[in-house]
Design a protein around this motif. Sequence first.
Motif, PDB file in Angstrom:
ATOM      1  N   UNK A  75       0.832  -1.204   0.000  1.00 12.52           N
ATOM      2  CA  UNK A  75       0.000   0.000   0.000  1.00 12.52           C
ATOM      3  C   UNK A  75       0.866   1.254   0.000  1.00 12.52           C
ATOM      4  N   UNK A  76       1.969   1.230   0.761  1.00 14.32           N
ATOM      5  CA  UNK A  76       2.867   2.385   0.794  1.00 14.32           C
ATOM      6  C   UNK A  76       3.550   2.568  -0.565  1.00 14.32           C
ATOM      7  N   UNK A  77       3.971   1.453  -1.168  1.00 14.08           N
ATOM      8  CA  UNK A  77       4.586   1.539  -2.498  1.00 14.08           C
ATOM      9  C   UNK A  77       3.597   2.108  -3.515  1.00 14.08           C
ATOM     10  N   UNK A  78       2.330   1.697  -3.422  1.00 12.85           N
ATOM     11  CA  UNK A  78       1.295   2.212  -4.325  1.00 12.85           C
ATOM     12  C   UNK A  78       1.114   3.715  -4.141  1.00 12.85           C
ATOM     13  N   UNK A  79       1.133   4.182  -2.883  1.00 15.48           N
ATOM     14  CA  UNK A  79       0.978   5.606  -2.611  1.00 15.48           C
ATOM     15  C   UNK A  79       2.147   6.406  -3.176  1.00 15.48           C
ATOM     16  N   UNK A  80       3.373   5.833  -3.075  1.00 18.10           N
ATOM     17  CA  UNK A  80       4.554   6.492  -3.634  1.00 18.10           C
ATOM     18  C   UNK A  80       4.424   6.602  -5.153  1.00 18.10           C
ATOM     19  N   UNK A  81       4.025   5.501  -5.798  1.00 14.53           N
ATOM     20  CA  UNK A  81       3.877   5.485  -7.264  1.00 14.53           C
ATOM     21  C   UNK A  81       2.784   6.446  -7.708  1.00 14.53           C
ATOM     22  N   UNK A  82       1.657   6.450  -7.005  1.00 11.30           N
ATOM     23  CA  UNK A  82       0.538   7.329  -7.364  1.00 11.30           C
ATOM     24  C   UNK A  82       0.916   8.796  -7.205  1.00 11.30           C
TER      25      UNK A  82
END
Length: 345
Positions: A212-219
């Motif tokens: 979820x944190x990686x997704x937030x960084x990418x987004x």
Amino acid sequence: MDTSSLVGLANEMDLSKIDINKIDMSKLTPEQIQQLEELKNRFRTFDYYPSLAMNGVLLSLFAISLILFTIQGIKYRTWPFMIAMCLGCAIEVGGYAGRIWAHFDIFTPGPFLLQIVLLTIGPAFLAAGIYLCLSQLVVIFGANISRIPPKAYTYIFICCDLISLVLQGTGGGIASQAAVKHTSPNLGTRIMLAGLGFQVGSLGLFLLLCAEYAFRVIRANRNGTLNLDPAYLSLRSSKRFKCFLLALTASTLLILSRCIFRVIELSEGWKGHIIKNQVLFFVLEGIMVALAVWILNFFHPGLCIQEKYLPGKSSPSDGSYLSPTASSVNVFRTDPEMAAAPYRA
């Protein structure tokens, strides 16, 4: 003591109280031989003789890993990570020493108790070492992107790890004592399963939060709202750091796979098919955990995150000289001033 007396003593007590090598099989009748074999099957603590070669290899792997983690921890001063990983490896060494002991004495409860408790709780310490890394990664990528403060990750998952550790250790002790006394181990088994299930859930939640944190960084990066700390630019773009991210993910998945295996194994009970299969145990317990620790030996956080950024070491590849609040911070050290540095303006 004559042969018939030895057989009688074994029937009344257990085979760990006598030396079965003193029984002269040539003097036994067919009925006595059959009776003795039944007693052996009744009082043996394993359904197979633990392999000396397999367990010797695993003991050696964990012993070498323990030495490496000690050297790396001292060199890079990653004290909390070093303590967690060294404790985990030392416990694994003790567990496989118990299995080697059982190879030579399958009827004595001691080695069985030793290996079942230690090999059950060992990976919990290794998981703690992995949990310690997440908060540091959040600092490096940006604490402002995370849903919760970096330190909260450590507190939450270390507490979860302690709960699973207590449950597994308590259940393992109760179940193994019941097994050697030939009473019902169901209570201990259920407690062990609860601990292992809790650990599976904790590791699963850990992976979900990481994803979820990686997704937030990418987004945030795609939206143009990503505001990464420039102090860690060289660190984030380094190959070693990227390898460390993959290594941490792989180690987590390996330990998670091991825990799932143990849940399935114990769900069948102490007389199930899986628990009698030594090769399955060797691969899905021993090799899985050994790979997890060796991956983190090769891609140690001190090597991948700190080596080029410690004060007095070579400067970053972009040629800039970093201040104590930037990449020169040793993010795994426990010194309060150092720990607070990434959050200073």
